[in-house]
Design a protein around this motif. Sequence first.
Motif, PDB file in Angstrom:
ATOM      1  N   THR A  35      11.226  11.655  10.625  1.00  0.00           N
ATOM      2  CA  THR A  35      11.528  11.009   9.336  1.00  0.00           C
ATOM      3  C   THR A  35      10.230  10.566   8.696  1.00  0.00           C
ATOM      4  O   THR A  35       9.296  10.141   9.386  1.00  0.00           O
ATOM      5  N   PRO A  36      10.138  10.663   7.399  1.00  0.00           N
ATOM      6  CA  PRO A  36       8.904  10.265   6.711  1.00  0.00           C
ATOM      7  C   PRO A  36       8.601   8.789   6.956  1.00  0.00           C
ATOM      8  O   PRO A  36       9.500   7.966   7.136  1.00  0.00           O
ATOM      9  N   CYS A  37       7.316   8.482   6.945  1.00  0.00           N
ATOM     10  CA  CYS A  37       6.886   7.110   7.232  1.00  0.00           C
ATOM     11  C   CYS A  37       7.401   6.123   6.196  1.00  0.00           C
ATOM     12  O   CYS A  37       7.737   4.981   6.524  1.00  0.00           O
ATOM     13  N   ALA A  38       7.465   6.537   4.947  1.00  0.00           N
ATOM     14  CA  ALA A  38       7.886   5.618   3.879  1.00  0.00           C
ATOM     15  C   ALA A  38       9.324   5.141   4.093  1.00  0.00           C
ATOM     16  O   ALA A  38       9.677   4.027   3.683  1.00  0.00           O
ATOM     17  N   LEU A  39      10.176   5.953   4.727  1.00  0.00           N
ATOM     18  CA  LEU A  39      11.566   5.542   4.961  1.00  0.00           C
ATOM     19  C   LEU A  39      11.667   4.487   6.064  1.00  0.00           C
ATOM     20  O   LEU A  39      12.706   3.845   6.206  1.00  0.00           O
ATOM     21  N   ARG A  40      10.607   4.285   6.832  1.00  0.00           N
ATOM     22  CA  ARG A  40      10.625   3.292   7.912  1.00  0.00           C
ATOM     23  C   ARG A  40      10.075   1.948   7.466  1.00  0.00           C
ATOM     24  O   ARG A  40       9.879   1.054   8.278  1.00  0.00           O
ATOM     25  N   SER A  41       9.782   1.765   6.192  1.00  0.00           N
ATOM     26  CA  SER A  41       9.306   0.484   5.680  1.00  0.00           C
ATOM     27  C   SER A  41      10.414  -0.554   5.813  1.00  0.00           C
ATOM     28  O   SER A  41      11.602  -0.227   5.836  1.00  0.00           O
ATOM     29  N   ASN A  42      10.022  -1.819   5.898  1.00  0.00           N
ATOM     30  CA  ASN A  42      10.927  -2.959   6.046  1.00  0.00           C
ATOM     31  C   ASN A  42      11.749  -2.862   7.335  1.00  0.00           C
ATOM     32  O   ASN A  42      12.859  -3.369   7.393  1.00  0.00           O
ATOM     33  N   PRO A  59       1.467  -7.714   6.793  1.00  0.00           N
ATOM     34  CA  PRO A  59       1.933  -8.689   5.790  1.00  0.00           C
ATOM     35  C   PRO A  59       2.963  -8.118   4.813  1.00  0.00           C
ATOM     36  O   PRO A  59       3.891  -8.814   4.411  1.00  0.00           O
ATOM     37  N   THR A  60       2.816  -6.852   4.481  1.00  0.00           N
ATOM     38  CA  THR A  60       3.750  -6.255   3.515  1.00  0.00           C
ATOM     39  C   THR A  60       4.936  -5.587   4.199  1.00  0.00           C
ATOM     40  O   THR A  60       5.881  -5.170   3.528  1.00  0.00           O
ATOM     41  N   LYS A  61       4.879  -5.439   5.539  1.00  0.00           N
ATOM     42  CA  LYS A  61       5.913  -4.752   6.323  1.00  0.00           C
ATOM     43  C   LYS A  61       6.204  -3.357   5.785  1.00  0.00           C
ATOM     44  O   LYS A  61       7.341  -2.936   5.666  1.00  0.00           O
ATOM     45  N   GLN A  62       5.110  -2.664   5.436  1.00  0.00           N
ATOM     46  CA  GLN A  62       5.232  -1.294   4.930  1.00  0.00           C
ATOM     47  C   GLN A  62       4.780  -0.309   6.003  1.00  0.00           C
ATOM     48  O   GLN A  62       3.798  -0.532   6.693  1.00  0.00           O
ATOM     49  N   CYS A  63       5.515   0.764   6.075  1.00  0.00           N
ATOM     50  CA  CYS A  63       5.154   1.871   6.944  1.00  0.00           C
ATOM     51  C   CYS A  63       4.704   2.995   6.030  1.00  0.00           C
ATOM     52  O   CYS A  63       5.434   3.395   5.117  1.00  0.00           O
ATOM     53  N   MET A  64       3.493   3.482   6.215  1.00  0.00           N
ATOM     54  CA  MET A  64       2.954   4.514   5.316  1.00  0.00           C
ATOM     55  C   MET A  64       2.252   5.585   6.131  1.00  0.00           C
ATOM     56  O   MET A  64       1.934   5.370   7.299  1.00  0.00           O
ATOM     57  N   ASP A  65       2.068   6.733   5.497  1.00  0.00           N
ATOM     58  CA  ASP A  65       1.318   7.816   6.150  1.00  0.00           C
ATOM     59  C   ASP A  65      -0.132   7.372   6.308  1.00  0.00           C
ATOM     60  O   ASP A  65      -0.708   6.744   5.420  1.00  0.00           O
TER      61      ASP A  65
END
Length: 175
Positions: A35-42, A59-65
């Motif tokens: 699954t893409p990393c952006a979908l795993r944010s929060n 701090p932002t709880k973001q998952c990114m490539d």
Amino acid sequence: MSGVYRAPAFVFALLFYGVFLTTKAQTPTPSPAPTPCALRSNTSCAECLENVTCLWCTPTKQCMDYPVRNILPPSSVCPLNDARWGLCWVNFQILIITMPVVGGVIIIGLCVCCFCCCKCERIGNKREEVQVERQTRARNSRQKAKRTEMQLRHDEIRQKYGMAKDNPYARMNDH
């Protein structure tokens, strides 16, 4: 005599058959698309970092490539102290500090080991040279003693038969 050849042939056939079956059974199965990393944010850091290509910003709880164009993620994406990659408990700032230190310690350790091995080898070579020299001196002294002993024996024989040389430079015919 034929029984001798049957056992290895049977073992070979059994091994060949086993290898053939295992290679046929290991057909690759397609893995599910990650699954893409952006979908795993929060979500959580652990869930984000299940995919190796993902970077978690605390701090932002973001998952990114992971920004592969840069060696380190720029601070505009996520500050180094808050960025996580690979493991949730290791941040990039600690990683940047510890990796060169660990690498330096390993390199210094290898250099010390190489130096010690070379030094031990040189010491061993010097010991061998000293031992060979000692053996050569002992051999030469034994040879000299044998030569002297033979010379004395020859002189005794010459005296016994009246062929003693008073003058070592005198001819044998003169006696």
